[in-house]
Design a protein around this motif. Structure first.
Motif, PDB file in Angstrom:
ATOM      1  N   GLU A 169      -7.351   7.471  -1.954  1.00  0.00           N
ATOM      2  CA  GLU A 169      -7.432   6.005  -1.988  1.00  0.00           C
ATOM      3  C   GLU A 169      -6.598   5.383  -0.870  1.00  0.00           C
ATOM      4  O   GLU A 169      -7.012   4.392  -0.256  1.00  0.00           O
ATOM      5  N   PHE A 170      -5.435   5.961  -0.602  1.00  0.00           N
ATOM      6  CA  PHE A 170      -4.581   5.501   0.498  1.00  0.00           C
ATOM      7  C   PHE A 170      -5.338   5.601   1.820  1.00  0.00           C
ATOM      8  O   PHE A 170      -5.396   4.648   2.591  1.00  0.00           O
ATOM      9  N   LYS A 171      -5.938   6.759   2.078  1.00  0.00           N
ATOM     10  CA  LYS A 171      -6.683   6.969   3.317  1.00  0.00           C
ATOM     11  C   LYS A 171      -7.902   6.053   3.397  1.00  0.00           C
ATOM     12  O   LYS A 171      -8.203   5.503   4.463  1.00  0.00           O
ATOM     13  N   LEU A 195       0.835  -1.204   0.000  1.00  0.00           N
ATOM     14  CA  LEU A 195       0.000   0.000   0.000  1.00  0.00           C
ATOM     15  C   LEU A 195       0.869   1.253   0.000  1.00  0.00           C
ATOM     16  O   LEU A 195       0.637   2.174  -0.783  1.00  0.00           O
ATOM     17  N   MET A 196       1.870   1.286   0.866  1.00  0.00           N
ATOM     18  CA  MET A 196       2.749   2.461   0.940  1.00  0.00           C
ATOM     19  C   MET A 196       3.505   2.655  -0.372  1.00  0.00           C
ATOM     20  O   MET A 196       3.648   3.783  -0.850  1.00  0.00           O
ATOM     21  N   SER A 206      -8.267   3.085   2.088  1.00  0.00           N
ATOM     22  CA  SER A 206      -7.798   1.740   2.396  1.00  0.00           C
ATOM     23  C   SER A 206      -7.517   1.583   3.890  1.00  0.00           C
ATOM     24  O   SER A 206      -7.934   0.608   4.525  1.00  0.00           O
ATOM     25  N   LYS A 207      -6.833   2.560   4.460  1.00  0.00           N
ATOM     26  CA  LYS A 207      -6.508   2.519   5.893  1.00  0.00           C
ATOM     27  C   LYS A 207      -7.769   2.571   6.765  1.00  0.00           C
ATOM     28  O   LYS A 207      -7.887   1.835   7.742  1.00  0.00           O
ATOM     29  N   TYR A 258       1.238   4.131  -2.962  1.00  0.00           N
ATOM     30  CA  TYR A 258       1.014   5.554  -2.699  1.00  0.00           C
ATOM     31  C   TYR A 258       2.229   6.384  -3.117  1.00  0.00           C
ATOM     32  O   TYR A 258       2.089   7.394  -3.809  1.00  0.00           O
ATOM     33  N   GLU A 304      -3.897   9.993  -2.615  1.00  0.00           N
ATOM     34  CA  GLU A 304      -3.940  10.137  -1.164  1.00  0.00           C
ATOM     35  C   GLU A 304      -5.316   9.721  -0.636  1.00  0.00           C
ATOM     36  O   GLU A 304      -5.432   9.074   0.406  1.00  0.00           O
TER      37      GLU A 304
END
Length: 161
Positions: free
Chosen positions: A149-151, A136-137, A153-154, A140, A147
């Motif tokens: 989509e990253f957030k 994931l990281m 997912s978390k 990103y 950003e």
């Protein structure tokens, strides 16, 4: 020749057509799941030339072999895709939850999702593991995902655990 390690969001389907091409029976049905609607499918792997084994930090597992079964649940307006995997004796191997960037029902008999890298695995013993933080990281940092989509997912993962 230069090799590139480029991350990309993978679109996956319920029939597993882009993952596993063994001999299998497939059944799916649109269902109400609590207050939501979605599709539930059963895949029975009849004959498998080569078992599919996965290697986690906490264990190794065979998740596809002859006479194994997967039950999948895809919920509309959700960011998860759930797979329950059973061995030839119908004993639960694990529950595997993909965090998705959306589930798509253009073909109601074969829905699809966009994999957002984070996964949750619940082996038959019942522990909960969050997987693929590094992927994931990397996605990103490489601008494979935004950003937002990253957030997403978390947040989805955190809400499930």
């Amino acid at each position: 020749m230069l090799e590139c390690d480029i991350m990309q969001i993978k679109r996956r389907d319920m029939m597993l057509s882009n993952i596993y091409k063994g001999y299998k029976n497939y059944y799916s049905k649109e269902k109400e799941i609590g207050k939501a609607t979605g599709v539930v499918s059963i895949i029975k792997f009849n004959e498998v030339d080569k078992p599919l084994e996965v290697h986690y930090n906490f264990k190794d597992a065979t998740i596809v072999d002859s006479n194994y079964t997967w039950v999948q649940v895809a919920i509309k307006d959700s960011n998860v895709w759930i797979k329950a995997m059973y061995d030839e004796s119908d004993k639960l191997i694990e529950i595997y939850i993909d965090v998705t960037n959306g589930n798509y029902f253009d073909d109601i008999n074969n829905p699809e999702y966009e994999d957002l890298f984070l996964d949750i695995i619940i082996p038959s013993k019942g522990h909960i593991y969050q997987m693929d933080d590094v992927e994931l990281m990397k996605a990103y940092r490489d601008n494979t995902i935004s950003e937002e989509e990253f957030k997403l997912s978390k947040i989805v993962c955190r809400n499930l655990i």
